[in-house]
Design a protein around this motif. Structure first.
Motif: not given
Length: 145
Positions: A49, A57, A68, A70, A111, A116
């Protein structure tokens, strides 16, 4: 331990490669690349990411489904005039079905440098253990189960 959830995700990726990178929205997010592997008593999942701030996130676990999400937002400012915009913007999402052998109550998330990393412990019930067998002989014997 891990199953992919969306059989059409690869078709979406191919479409994006052919027709260009269309930004994702909350109703139609773009997929994010990931790696998954087992490291001892943990299952590790890493998501790329880059350029996404940690506060953009979201991690959710419902039953055995890990989600997940983001969002990478465009640069904004009073004097910003974009010259080249090749990095994908918008919403990225990935959903994973986690097996019953994983302890979803103790997921550790970190992160760093745009990656991540989730460390999911293997559940105690899934680890090998010894079971005693009582017999008519002089002492109990053990076997691996």
């Amino acid at each position: 331990m891990l199953m992919r959830t969306d059989p059409f995700r690869e078709l979406d990726r191919l479409t994006q490669q052919v027709f260009g990178n269309v930004p994702g929205t909350w109703s139609r997010p773009t997929a994010m690349p990931m790696d998954a592997y087992r490291d001892g008593d943990h299952f590790v999942v890493c998501f790329d990411l880059p350029g996404v701030p940690a506060d953009a996130i979201e991690l959710d676990v419902e039953r055995n489904v890990l989600t997940v999400k983001a969002e990478r937002r465009p640069f904004s400012g009073e004097h910003v005039e974009m010259q080249v915009a090749e990095r994908p913007l918008g919403v990225f999402s990935r959903q994973l079905f986690l097996g019953d052998t994983l302890d979803t109550d103790h997921i550790d998330a970190s992160y760093d440098a745009g990656v991540l990393t989730l460390r999911i412990p293997i559940a105690e019930k899934a680890k090998p253990r010894r079971i005693s067998i009582a017999g008519s002989g002089s002492e109990p014997k053990q076997i691996d189960a």
